[in-house]
Design a protein around this motif. Sequence first.
Motif, PDB file in Angstrom:
ATOM      1  N   ASN A 169       0.843  -1.202   0.000  1.00 32.71           N
ATOM      2  CA  ASN A 169       0.000   0.000   0.000  1.00 32.71           C
ATOM      3  C   ASN A 169       0.872   1.244   0.000  1.00 32.71           C
ATOM      4  OD1 ASN A 169      -2.391  -1.326  -0.034  1.00 32.71           O
ATOM      5  ND2 ASN A 169      -2.706  -1.265   2.170  1.00 32.71           N
ATOM      6  N   GLU A 170       1.924   1.199   0.791  1.00 30.95           N
ATOM      7  CA  GLU A 170       2.811   2.351   0.871  1.00 30.95           C
ATOM      8  C   GLU A 170       3.527   2.548  -0.465  1.00 30.95           C
ATOM      9  OE1 GLU A 170       2.378   4.089   3.351  1.00 30.95           O
ATOM     10  OE2 GLU A 170       3.939   5.586   3.108  1.00 30.95           O
ATOM     11  N   HIS A 172       2.321   1.838  -3.310  1.00 34.61           N
ATOM     12  CA  HIS A 172       1.372   2.438  -4.242  1.00 34.61           C
ATOM     13  C   HIS A 172       1.238   3.935  -4.001  1.00 34.61           C
ATOM     14  CE1 HIS A 172      -1.782   2.318  -7.226  1.00 34.61           C
ATOM     15  NE2 HIS A 172      -2.467   3.151  -6.465  1.00 34.61           N
ATOM     16  N   ARG A 173       1.233   4.339  -2.730  1.00 32.43           N
ATOM     17  CA  ARG A 173       1.140   5.780  -2.444  1.00 32.43           C
ATOM     18  C   ARG A 173       2.311   6.537  -3.041  1.00 32.43           C
ATOM     19  NH1 ARG A 173      -0.455   4.405   2.778  1.00 32.43           N
ATOM     20  NH2 ARG A 173      -2.700   4.134   2.677  1.00 32.43           N
ATOM     21  N   ILE A 174       3.492   5.932  -2.952  1.00 28.51           N
ATOM     22  CA  ILE A 174       4.649   6.638  -3.507  1.00 28.51           C
ATOM     23  C   ILE A 174       4.539   6.682  -5.027  1.00 28.51           C
ATOM     24  CG2 ILE A 174       7.166   6.635  -3.663  1.00 28.51           C
ATOM     25  CD1 ILE A 174       5.863   7.422  -0.951  1.00 28.51           C
ATOM     26  N   MET A 175       4.038   5.606  -5.643  1.00 26.66           N
ATOM     27  CA  MET A 175       3.817   5.658  -7.085  1.00 26.66           C
ATOM     28  C   MET A 175       2.846   6.772  -7.452  1.00 26.66           C
ATOM     29  SD  MET A 175       3.686   1.621  -7.868  1.00 26.66           S
ATOM     30  CE  MET A 175       2.470   1.694  -9.147  1.00 26.66           C
TER      31      MET A 175
END
Lengths: 304, 513
Positions: A169-170, A172-175
């Motif tokens: 999840n983290e 994905h947030r950075i993406m």
Amino acid sequence: MTAGAGTGRIAGQARNDGVGGLGELAFVFDGSLEGLLSAVFVAYAEKLDPCDIVRPENLQPRLGQAVREVATDIERALRVQKGICKNCGPSVFEAVKAASLSDDPDIGTVVYRFLRYALEKNSPRDCAACRNRARCGGLCTREHARSVLSDLVHPSVEPFVAAHRAVYNERHRIMQFLRFEQVEGGVWFAQCNPKASVVPLIMDWFASRFNTQAFMVYDEAHRLAGVYEGREWYLVKTDLVAVPERTPDELVMQQAWKRFYRTIAVESRYNPELRRQFMPKRLWKNIVEMQEDLPASTAIRRSR
Amino acid sequence: MDLIEKLEILTDAAKYDVACTSSGIDRDAQKGKLGSTVAAGICHSFAADGRCITLLKVLQTNVCVYDCVYCVNRCSNEIARAAFKPRELADLTIGFYRRNYIEGLFLSSGVIASPDYTTELMVETLRILRDEYQFRGYIHAKAVPGASPELVGVLGHLADRMSVNMELPSQDSLRLLAPEKSKQDILRPMRQIKDSIAEDKDTRALMKRGTHYLYAKRPAKKSRAFVPAGQSTQMIVGASPESDYHILRLSASLYQNLALKRVFFSAYLPVNHDARLPAGDAVQLDREHRLYQADWLLRFYEFDVDEIITPEHPFLDPALDPKANWALNNLDSFPVEVNTAPYEMLLRVPGIGVRGAKLILRARRSATLREGEIRKLGVAYKRARFFITCNGSYAGTGVGLSREGLRAQLAAPIQGGRHGRRADRALPGQMSLFESAGAPTSRLFGSGRAPALAPAAAAAGAGGGDLDGEERCTGRIAGQARNDGVGGLGAAGWDSGTTQAGLWVKPAMTVEA
């Protein structure tokens, strides 16, 4: 993997070495994946069953607990890697790699408990009849039809799967929210502050998408930089990044983007709670269009 | 007029378009080319209204010859007008894309001069992006109603997704509010796009299988697929008197007959003043929310439209989500046993979503699921417990499996945030101490659950872990450049950083001889 290889079978007989009043043991590792796998190696090789495997800064010895520092040994880590691949398949090892990036203080123990369960459940593959034998180099590439990762509600697997999911999840947030800046010298720079050390997980993504531009992603929370110069990417551990000046074009683009961001919102649907839910406030300081929304004290991005 | 001003005008004109998704197609990156797409789509930012920003959503121009009553850009409105030159817009898109601001471009347009001329401008923009910049990111193009089929064909080969706006859910409303557009004008390009997609897919499948004999005729340059991510549409809800029944039937038939990927709903927002439009500023955001929930049931939960809504009750219940409503009307199918129920039935349990149902299927192959296990599996147990048994035991006791009792348990108002126009609202059934004194009360009762299905917004799950355990750093990057002859990052100035080798290097490199 010969001497340590069969260790998966000994799991049931693992014993504590009787050090300390209650016979409990904690391993301290250096926080890296290699260190964690070295600790797993020691646990199997010496038939120990530590109840905690922690980083030094998270160590809180229990009453009567013996503490042992485990040295990081890349050879041992590679043996454990082979063992996991041979017993459980490469996807389980990939999951271990990703989960170990978590910032959770318990992550070492969680991964260790999971590996105990996984190695006990799956017996090693027989390589004699395998067609890939010549090519695999000891790292088995065959997947199990029934992966241990599917035992979702097992008490050893559930925390591991949760940690693994949190890391992804983290990632994905950075993406989503990574923002590149063009700096002098034709290089692109981005800074982020994720809750898990996900830079190794995002570099493949950005290095393929932006393969035409040399860039660097710097994780200020874990002091880790991912660098891509046009061929392969690599990681650099560093305290301080000296970034050159932004190009003049960069400021124009940032202004255009901020203006776009302000304009696109529909006033009559104003709902900042929903926005904050999708775009956590802790990431705002590195999101170019959100920096103005932060209180002045936290908006200082980085000293140039 | 400088670029930023122009961008502001043309963004402002485009912001009422609902669709902003970058989903439906996987396209890997290629060496030497910019960009890639991923089928799930990526939201790169969220605006102050909580809607996601994934594409650069702008108009080619907001000059328009039409006079649609509800539209900001109608020709009788006195607003600033602007137009992007194709190259200007392409440059801006690339600039944003390289900074990871966006997934691609969403290009719509007002009708300047004629539909064909407008489409030609759009084609030119996309051609610059695709051919000159070798851009492999996502492009959503809006077909201009009335454009010639040939131009729509060209546009479709450059875009990933196309859409034609339905605008309004019926012919009568269209005649009243968008007098220059007719139903046929809208449906014709939709049919054309659908047919071309199917044809293109067939041709490609045949080429791939090599069932033709004329290998020499294969084109040297691979042609671009026609609208590979499918088409979508949107309609305005609340500007005209159609019921939810009518709207959902229409969208179900669009999914079936025109193979649409998405139907977007947009609650009518008053931007113009006209006697033909509904008065007041009651925005039907809650209604839009329920329609999206119903739309999700159609697309992901294997519901039939007749199960969701009937002509006897033509509007969705504002206090109850459509899936719970179905469950209450079909109590004879419940409770279901989670350890044995088929996937289709698990999907119909309120509180169990697609992810929860799939996790249950995976987990129950190796373990018996009891309450504790179900709670771990991403299921809203508080709601689901009335409709399931876990290994034979039923946990919804005290309420009784009756319509009225369960309705009271499941009814929940839609949370519209603590700000804006949906904030001032007390929860029904909740008493207020100060109501008689005439003081504002409702702000006290703001919090609750967030809406489960935000339109066009990808949900990101909860993160885990605390912010500690930072690694101590070893290397140090000084201000000096490392002159390694690569140029590029040499100038960014690193010195002797320790490279973290080990297991993170490519697998091929860890293999021992």
